[in-house]
Structure formats: C-alpha cells, structure tokens
Design a protein around this motif. Sequence first.
Motif, PDB file in Angstrom:
ATOM      1  N   UNK A 156      10.971   6.173   0.349  1.00 34.66           N
ATOM      2  CA  UNK A 156      11.164   5.164   1.401  1.00 34.66           C
ATOM      3  C   UNK A 156      10.488   3.816   1.151  1.00 34.66           C
ATOM      4  N   UNK A 157       9.218   3.771   0.717  1.00 33.63           N
ATOM      5  CA  UNK A 157       8.564   2.459   0.568  1.00 33.63           C
ATOM      6  C   UNK A 157       9.222   1.555  -0.471  1.00 33.63           C
ATOM      7  N   UNK A 158      10.030   2.129  -1.371  1.00 33.48           N
ATOM      8  CA  UNK A 158      10.614   1.333  -2.460  1.00 33.48           C
ATOM      9  C   UNK A 158      12.123   1.190  -2.333  1.00 33.48           C
ATOM     10  N   UNK A 193      16.552   8.267  -6.962  1.00 30.30           N
ATOM     11  CA  UNK A 193      17.010   7.422  -5.859  1.00 30.30           C
ATOM     12  C   UNK A 193      16.369   6.034  -5.943  1.00 30.30           C
ATOM     13  N   UNK A 194      15.071   5.992  -6.239  1.00 31.66           N
ATOM     14  CA  UNK A 194      14.377   4.709  -6.362  1.00 31.66           C
ATOM     15  C   UNK A 194      14.934   3.909  -7.532  1.00 31.66           C
ATOM     16  N   UNK A 195      15.232   4.588  -8.645  1.00 29.49           N
ATOM     17  CA  UNK A 195      15.817   3.901  -9.798  1.00 29.49           C
ATOM     18  C   UNK A 195      17.106   3.179  -9.419  1.00 29.49           C
ATOM     19  N   UNK A 196      17.941   3.856  -8.626  1.00 24.22           N
ATOM     20  CA  UNK A 196      19.199   3.241  -8.192  1.00 24.22           C
ATOM     21  C   UNK A 196      18.949   2.107  -7.195  1.00 24.22           C
ATOM     22  N   UNK A 221       0.844  -1.203   0.000  1.00 24.18           N
ATOM     23  CA  UNK A 221       0.000   0.000   0.000  1.00 24.18           C
ATOM     24  C   UNK A 221       0.876   1.249   0.000  1.00 24.18           C
ATOM     25  N   UNK A 222       1.935   1.229   0.805  1.00 23.73           N
ATOM     26  CA  UNK A 222       2.841   2.378   0.845  1.00 23.73           C
ATOM     27  C   UNK A 222       3.526   2.578  -0.515  1.00 23.73           C
ATOM     28  N   UNK A 223       3.895   1.486  -1.179  1.00 20.30           N
ATOM     29  CA  UNK A 223       4.510   1.601  -2.507  1.00 20.30           C
ATOM     30  C   UNK A 223       3.525   2.205  -3.508  1.00 20.30           C
ATOM     31  N   UNK A 224       2.270   1.774  -3.423  1.00 18.42           N
ATOM     32  CA  UNK A 224       1.247   2.340  -4.312  1.00 18.42           C
ATOM     33  C   UNK A 224       1.061   3.829  -4.029  1.00 18.42           C
ATOM     34  N   UNK A 225       1.098   4.202  -2.746  1.00 13.25           N
ATOM     35  CA  UNK A 225       0.999   5.624  -2.399  1.00 13.25           C
ATOM     36  C   UNK A 225       2.148   6.413  -3.015  1.00 13.25           C
ATOM     37  N   UNK A 226       3.342   5.824  -3.000  1.00  9.14           N
ATOM     38  CA  UNK A 226       4.503   6.490  -3.591  1.00  9.14           C
ATOM     39  C   UNK A 226       4.317   6.655  -5.102  1.00  9.14           C
ATOM     40  N   UNK A 227       3.777   5.625  -5.770  1.00 11.56           N
ATOM     41  CA  UNK A 227       3.522   5.717  -7.206  1.00 11.56           C
ATOM     42  C   UNK A 227       2.494   6.797  -7.508  1.00 11.56           C
ATOM     43  N   UNK A 279       2.911  14.342  -9.242  1.00 10.70           N
ATOM     44  CA  UNK A 279       3.951  15.292  -9.634  1.00 10.70           C
ATOM     45  C   UNK A 279       3.999  15.474 -11.146  1.00 10.70           C
ATOM     46  N   UNK A 280       3.706  14.398 -11.883  1.00 11.02           N
ATOM     47  CA  UNK A 280       3.779  14.463 -13.340  1.00 11.02           C
ATOM     48  C   UNK A 280       2.700  15.353 -13.935  1.00 11.02           C
ATOM     49  N   UNK A 281       1.517  15.399 -13.303  1.00 13.93           N
ATOM     50  CA  UNK A 281       0.411  16.140 -13.908  1.00 13.93           C
ATOM     51  C   UNK A 281       0.130  17.477 -13.227  1.00 13.93           C
TER      52      UNK A 281
END
Length: 219
Positions: A112-114, A151-154, A76-82, A88-90
Amino acid sequence: MTMLTTSAPSSVARFDPPKERESELFRLVPVWNGILHEFRNHLTVLLAAATEIRAAAPSGSVGELSEALTETEWNVQRLNALVGFVDAAIRDGGPMVADLDDVFERALRLAAPTLGRAAVSFHKERRTGKERRTGVGNRGCALESLLAALIVDLARSEALQIDVRMESSRGSVLLEIESNGRRPAVSSWRFILASDLAARIGATVTTRPDGAGYVVHLA
C-alpha cells in the motif's frame, strides 16, 4: 596457471562453495534481525514525532506544514514496507497452509505505501455460485511478500490498474497479475526477490508474454 580456491588467498577473486555461503548467511541472521528491529524502532519514533507535530501545530500554519508532515508519514510507511521486504528475504518460516484471501490482504497492506495512484483488484473464480476458500502453501511471509513485490513493481511502472486473477486446477493455483502500465525490467530487485521467495515455497514466477504483468504458479 594459478587456481582460485578457498584455500589459496587471492586479491582478485574468492570462490566459496554454496554450503559455505549458506552457513555464512545463517550465521548473520541474528545480526540482520537485530538491525531490522532497531530500524523499525527508529521509524516508529519518527512517525510518532510527526504525529505530535501535526497535533501541536498552530492553526495558521496547518497548510504547508500538513503537506510536509503527510509526505514524511508516507515516506516512513514506504521505509517500513522496504524493511518488510528485507525481513522476508532473510527470514525463513516453517511450511504451512494459508488462506489465499488472507495472504492477498496482507500483500496489499505491505504494498500500500508504494502503490501511488494504482488500484488493485483481486478476481477469484466462482463455482456453483459461491466463493471458495483456497489453501496455498507458504513459509513465514514468503507468499504475501512476493505478491507485494510484484504488485509494487507494476505500480512503479506507471500502472493505474492492476488486476490479480486466480485459477485453480488439479491441486495447483495460478495467479495472473496484469496491469495497464509499462513492462518492468526483469533486472528489478523486487522481481529477483519474488523469484527467490517463490522457489522457497515450490512456486514459480514468470513474466507475461503479452503486456505488463506476471504469472505465479503455486504447486
């Protein structure tokens, strides 16, 4: 020869001038805002339900159930991050000057979640033995979102340690983000999003020539 234009319908392709595309995106902003709002509501309800189940579970079933609930909560936290990245994109806020330390803290919360097992450190330059507060240009949550995306990409590329180093010179700020993992693909949607967000605030994002990492140049 048949020319493809916006006035000539075609089942193969359709060319839309940039201004028309921007107008279309702007028109759909309320739609995306509504979708994100409802999606966040559903995630909040799901997280609350997991918390209630954990509290009401019999003591004998705590082991396996606890692991399942923990995984559910993290997802759920990962989905919140997405959702935060989509937001931010829109969404484009007004220009502002933000404190870099505060921006980095918000970026870490978003990432953090990812992060998994990856640890992230922020290294600021020191002058005359004191830490200096650094003001940087921002629009809405663009800067923290682009930093979190990189950061998440890395972290997703098997990094266990990610270091962010800040240098300032003649009114500009340079952020070097390096890791001990693999080099992420430049086709990653997070890198593409970060590059787009950087352009909104007059910044640039490039990959490091040596090793895994990125360089963010803030004007």
